[in-house]
Design an enzyme around this catalytic site. Sequence first.
Site, PDB file in Angstrom:
ATOM      1  N   HIS A 159       0.880  -1.167   0.000  1.00 56.87           N
ATOM      2  CA  HIS A 159       0.000   0.000   0.000  1.00 56.87           C
ATOM      3  C   HIS A 159       0.920   1.220   0.000  1.00 56.87           C
ATOM      4  O   HIS A 159       2.022   1.164   0.565  1.00 56.87           O
ATOM      5  CB  HIS A 159      -0.826   0.088   1.278  1.00 56.87           C
ATOM      6  CG  HIS A 159      -1.746  -1.064   1.536  1.00 56.87           C
ATOM      7  ND1 HIS A 159      -1.335  -2.204   2.164  1.00 56.87           N
ATOM      8  CD2 HIS A 159      -3.058  -1.230   1.266  1.00 56.87           C
ATOM      9  CE1 HIS A 159      -2.353  -3.030   2.273  1.00 56.87           C
ATOM     10  NE2 HIS A 159      -3.411  -2.474   1.732  1.00 56.87           N
TER      11      HIS A 159
ATOM     12  N   ASP B 174       2.340   1.817   3.388  1.00 62.40           N
ATOM     13  CA  ASP B 174       3.267   0.830   3.965  1.00 62.40           C
ATOM     14  C   ASP B 174       4.703   1.325   3.777  1.00 62.40           C
ATOM     15  O   ASP B 174       5.603   0.981   4.534  1.00 62.40           O
ATOM     16  CB  ASP B 174       3.173  -0.536   3.260  1.00 62.40           C
ATOM     17  CG  ASP B 174       1.811  -1.175   3.396  1.00 62.40           C
ATOM     18  OD1 ASP B 174       1.075  -0.807   4.316  1.00 62.40           O
ATOM     19  OD2 ASP B 174       1.486  -2.055   2.565  1.00 62.40           O
TER      20      ASP B 174
ATOM     21  N   MET C  90       2.687  -5.750  -7.664  1.00 62.92           N
ATOM     22  CA  MET C  90       1.355  -5.204  -7.374  1.00 62.92           C
ATOM     23  C   MET C  90       1.461  -4.081  -6.351  1.00 62.92           C
ATOM     24  O   MET C  90       2.312  -4.119  -5.465  1.00 62.92           O
ATOM     25  CB  MET C  90       0.461  -6.323  -6.836  1.00 62.92           C
ATOM     26  CG  MET C  90      -0.925  -5.920  -6.395  1.00 62.92           C
ATOM     27  SD  MET C  90      -1.044  -5.342  -4.683  1.00 62.92           S
ATOM     28  CE  MET C  90      -1.723  -6.793  -3.877  1.00 62.92           C
TER      29      MET C  90
ATOM     30  N   GLU D 160     -10.899  -6.438  -5.150  1.00 54.80           N
ATOM     31  CA  GLU D 160     -10.918  -7.445  -4.080  1.00 54.80           C
ATOM     32  C   GLU D 160     -12.161  -7.274  -3.212  1.00 54.80           C
ATOM     33  O   GLU D 160     -12.369  -6.221  -2.620  1.00 54.80           O
ATOM     34  CB  GLU D 160      -9.655  -7.298  -3.222  1.00 54.80           C
ATOM     35  CG  GLU D 160      -9.633  -8.257  -2.046  1.00 54.80           C
ATOM     36  CD  GLU D 160      -8.335  -8.162  -1.234  1.00 54.80           C
ATOM     37  OE1 GLU D 160      -7.373  -7.521  -1.704  1.00 54.80           O
ATOM     38  OE2 GLU D 160      -8.312  -8.730  -0.136  1.00 54.80           O
TER      39      GLU D 160
ATOM     40  N   LYS E 196     -14.842  -8.303  -0.045  1.00 53.03           N
ATOM     41  CA  LYS E 196     -14.886  -8.820   1.326  1.00 53.03           C
ATOM     42  C   LYS E 196     -16.283  -8.517   1.859  1.00 53.03           C
ATOM     43  O   LYS E 196     -16.785  -7.415   1.631  1.00 53.03           O
ATOM     44  CB  LYS E 196     -13.812  -8.109   2.164  1.00 53.03           C
ATOM     45  CG  LYS E 196     -13.645  -8.670   3.568  1.00 53.03           C
ATOM     46  CD  LYS E 196     -12.458  -8.009   4.272  1.00 53.03           C
ATOM     47  CE  LYS E 196     -12.267  -8.576   5.656  1.00 53.03           C
ATOM     48  NZ  LYS E 196     -11.152  -7.915   6.380  1.00 53.03           N
TER      49      LYS E 196
ATOM     50  N   GLU F 274      -9.726 -13.315  -2.403  1.00 57.49           N
ATOM     51  CA  GLU F 274      -8.951 -13.742  -1.235  1.00 57.49           C
ATOM     52  C   GLU F 274      -9.635 -14.931  -0.567  1.00 57.49           C
ATOM     53  O   GLU F 274     -10.838 -14.890  -0.283  1.00 57.49           O
ATOM     54  CB  GLU F 274      -8.800 -12.591  -0.234  1.00 57.49           C
ATOM     55  CG  GLU F 274      -8.096 -13.069   1.033  1.00 57.49           C
ATOM     56  CD  GLU F 274      -7.747 -11.974   2.031  1.00 57.49           C
ATOM     57  OE1 GLU F 274      -7.214 -10.929   1.605  1.00 57.49           O
ATOM     58  OE2 GLU F 274      -7.993 -12.188   3.233  1.00 57.49           O
TER      59      GLU F 274
ATOM     60  N   HIS G   4     -11.778 -14.163   2.521  1.00 55.81           N
ATOM     61  CA  HIS G   4     -12.974 -13.354   2.348  1.00 55.81           C
ATOM     62  C   HIS G   4     -14.149 -14.154   1.805  1.00 55.81           C
ATOM     63  O   HIS G   4     -15.287 -13.961   2.236  1.00 55.81           O
ATOM     64  CB  HIS G   4     -12.668 -12.152   1.456  1.00 55.81           C
ATOM     65  CG  HIS G   4     -11.602 -11.268   2.022  1.00 55.81           C
ATOM     66  ND1 HIS G   4     -11.116 -10.161   1.378  1.00 55.81           N
ATOM     67  CD2 HIS G   4     -10.912 -11.341   3.198  1.00 55.81           C
ATOM     68  CE1 HIS G   4     -10.179  -9.584   2.124  1.00 55.81           C
ATOM     69  NE2 HIS G   4     -10.037 -10.288   3.227  1.00 55.81           N
TER      70      HIS G   4
ATOM     71  N   ASP H  12      -5.155 -13.436  -3.564  1.00 53.86           N
ATOM     72  CA  ASP H  12      -4.681 -13.302  -2.184  1.00 53.86           C
ATOM     73  C   ASP H  12      -4.829 -14.657  -1.491  1.00 53.86           C
ATOM     74  O   ASP H  12      -5.940 -15.082  -1.140  1.00 53.86           O
ATOM     75  CB  ASP H  12      -5.489 -12.235  -1.429  1.00 53.86           C
ATOM     76  CG  ASP H  12      -4.979 -10.822  -1.693  1.00 53.86           C
ATOM     77  OD1 ASP H  12      -4.046 -10.671  -2.515  1.00 53.86           O
ATOM     78  OD2 ASP H  12      -5.514  -9.882  -1.085  1.00 53.86           O
TER      79      ASP H  12
ATOM     80  N   ASP I 219     -11.937 -12.081   9.832  1.00 57.57           N
ATOM     81  CA  ASP I 219     -10.917 -12.282   8.791  1.00 57.57           C
ATOM     82  C   ASP I 219      -9.599 -12.702   9.438  1.00 57.57           C
ATOM     83  O   ASP I 219      -8.904 -11.888  10.021  1.00 57.57           O
ATOM     84  CB  ASP I 219     -10.744 -10.957   8.049  1.00 57.57           C
ATOM     85  CG  ASP I 219      -9.831 -11.052   6.844  1.00 57.57           C
ATOM     86  OD1 ASP I 219      -9.719 -12.149   6.274  1.00 57.57           O
ATOM     87  OD2 ASP I 219      -9.249 -10.026   6.477  1.00 57.57           O
TER      88      ASP I 219
ATOM     89  N   ASP J  51      -6.791 -14.352   8.021  1.00 54.34           N
ATOM     90  CA  ASP J  51      -5.548 -14.160   7.251  1.00 54.34           C
ATOM     91  C   ASP J  51      -4.429 -15.098   7.730  1.00 54.34           C
ATOM     92  O   ASP J  51      -3.289 -14.674   7.969  1.00 54.34           O
ATOM     93  CB  ASP J  51      -5.069 -12.692   7.327  1.00 54.34           C
ATOM     94  CG  ASP J  51      -6.021 -11.716   6.637  1.00 54.34           C
ATOM     95  OD1 ASP J  51      -6.749 -12.131   5.710  1.00 54.34           O
ATOM     96  OD2 ASP J  51      -6.037 -10.531   7.020  1.00 54.34           O
TER      97      ASP J  51
ATOM     98  N   ASP K 210      -1.557 -12.953   1.251  1.00 54.58           N
ATOM     99  CA  ASP K 210      -2.070 -11.850   2.068  1.00 54.58           C
ATOM    100  C   ASP K 210      -2.446 -12.455   3.421  1.00 54.58           C
ATOM    101  O   ASP K 210      -3.605 -12.743   3.685  1.00 54.58           O
ATOM    102  CB  ASP K 210      -3.275 -11.197   1.395  1.00 54.58           C
ATOM    103  CG  ASP K 210      -3.737  -9.979   2.184  1.00 54.58           C
ATOM    104  OD1 ASP K 210      -3.028  -9.583   3.125  1.00 54.58           O
ATOM    105  OD2 ASP K 210      -4.807  -9.428   1.863  1.00 54.58           O
TER     106      ASP K 210
HETATM  107  C1  GCO Z   1      -7.939  -7.874   4.444  1.00 51.84           C
HETATM  108  C2  GCO Z   1      -7.587  -7.415   3.091  1.00 51.84           C
HETATM  109  C3  GCO Z   1      -6.472  -6.536   2.926  1.00 51.84           C
HETATM  110  C4  GCO Z   1      -6.276  -6.172   1.476  1.00 51.84           C
HETATM  111  C5  GCO Z   1      -5.110  -5.323   1.340  1.00 51.84           C
HETATM  112  C6  GCO Z   1      -5.055  -4.737  -0.034  1.00 51.84           C
HETATM  113  O1  GCO Z   1      -7.234  -8.714   4.986  1.00 51.84           O
HETATM  114  O2  GCO Z   1      -8.979  -7.487   4.886  1.00 51.84           O
HETATM  115  O3  GCO Z   1      -7.222  -8.571   2.433  1.00 51.84           O
HETATM  116  O4  GCO Z   1      -5.345  -7.167   3.407  1.00 51.84           O
HETATM  117  O5  GCO Z   1      -6.029  -7.264   0.653  1.00 51.84           O
HETATM  118  O6  GCO Z   1      -5.195  -4.341   2.311  1.00 51.84           O
HETATM  119  O7  GCO Z   1      -5.672  -3.519   0.006  1.00 51.84           O
HETATM  120 MN    MN Z   2      -8.192 -10.820   4.614  1.00 50.82          MN
HETATM  121 MN    MN Z   3      -6.467  -9.321   0.731  1.00 51.75          MN
END
Ligand code: GCO
Ligand code: MN
Ligand code: MN
Length: 390
Positions: A55, A58, A89, A182, A184, A218, A221, A246, A256, A258, A292
Site C-alpha cells: 500500500h 506501507d 502489485m 478485491e 470482502k 482472497e 474473504h 490473495d 478475517d 488471514d 495476504d
Molecule cells: C484484508 C484485506 C487486505 C487487502 C489489502 C489490499 O485482509 O482485509 O485482504 O489485506 O487485501 O489491504 O488492500
Molecule cells: Mn483478509
Molecule cells: Mn487481501
Amino acid sequence: MDPFDPTPDDRFTFGLWTVGNTGRDPFGEAVRAPLAPTTIVQRLSECGAWGVNLHDNDLVPFGASAAQRDAIVREFKAALEEHGLCVPMATTNLFSHPVFKDGAFSSNDPKVRAFALRKTMDAIDLGVELGAKTYVFWGGREGSEADACRDPRTAVARMRDALDYLCEYVVDQGYDLKFALEAKPNEPRGDIYLATTGHMLAFIATLARPQMVGVNPEVAHENMAGLSFVHGVAQAMEAGKLFHIDLNAQKIGRYDQDLRFGSEDVRQAFLLVRLLEGTSGTERYSGPRHFDAHAYRTEDDEGVWDFARGCMRTYKILKARAQAFDADPAVRELIAEQRDAVLEPLCKGYSREKAAKLRAAALDPAQLAARGLRYERLDQLMMEHLLGVR
Ligand code: GCO
Ligand code: MN
Ligand code: MN
C-alpha cells in the site's frame, strides 16, 4: 536442495503489510516491533520470494512531504535492486486514516471522495514507479452500519465513477497497469458493498473499460461468506478475470483471520492449487502467487519467517500432491470426460432442426439415473494423495 524450498521461479509474493504485521488486534497491542521495508525486502529475498507488494502508506507515511517520499522511494528501490526483488502489485490505503471512516469512493462527502481519488492517483504513480503491473482495490471502508445513510445503489454508482475515472487516468498517463478488485463481505464495516468475487465480476461488466479490470479474490474473504473459494476463482478464470490472488487460510464463519496459506481446510487449499496450476490439464494461472496473510500473534521476528516459508512450502507441496493426483490412472479413469458424438452437437448452438432431433432422441432418465458415479472412491483417492500414502 529441498524440492519444496521456494525459488523466484515460483513467483511468490508477500505484502509489506503481511510479514510486517505487528500483531495488533482490536483487543491488544503490537507484539512485534515494526520492520523497515528495506529489511523486509532483504528477508523475503533470503526466503526465496520473488516479489513484494505494498500500500502507498506501507512505504511512504501518510502526510510525508515530496522530498521525504522521494528519499524513501530511492532507498527502497536500492534495496529491491540489491536483493533482486520486484514489486508486481501495489494498492492504496483507503481505510486507516479517520477521513475514510465512512468510506472513500462511496463517501457521502464529495470532499472525501475527491481526496480518495487524489490519493489513489498518487499511489498509482508510486506503484508504477516501482514497476507494478497490477493495481488492487480493496474497499475496506466502503460499506455501512447505519444503512439508511445512503442508498446502496448510490454507493455502487460512486464506486463505478471512481474506477472509470482512474482507468482513464491510467490510459492518459500511458501506464501499463490493470486493476484487480478485491471483495470482502464485512470487517471493518458492518457490511461492505460488492461483497463477493461474484458481485465484483458483475460490477466489472458495467464499467467503461471492463477489459482493464479483473478481480483479486482472497481465500479468507469468500470463506467468511461461507462460499466455495475454488468455485469463485474458477469462475473468474473462466471469464479471463483472475488478475491477481490473495492466498491465506480461514475458518468458515469467523472474523478475517488471514492465516498461513493451507493451514485451514487443506482439501480446499489442495483443490485451489490444483486449479491455479492446471494439473488436470486446464489452463494455468500465470500471475503472482501472493500471500495476504500474517504470522500468529504468538510469534517473534523469527516466527514471521517461519510463517512466510510455511506459506510457500505448503503451496509447493500441494502442487506436487496435485500433480501426483492428476497423473494417477485410477483418478484419470474416474474423471475421464464422457462423450456422445450424436447428442453433443445437438445440444450446442440452437437451431430448429437440432431442437427437433433432440426432442426425437432416445433418452431414458431411469437408466441414466441408475448409474453410480463412484465419487466416494474419487474423493478417497484425493484424501490418500493429500495424506501422502499414494
Ligand atoms: C484484508 C484485506 C487486505 C487487502 C489489502 C489490499 O485482509 O482485509 O485482504 O489485506 O487485501 O489491504 O488492500
Ligand atoms: Mn483478509
Ligand atoms: Mn487481501
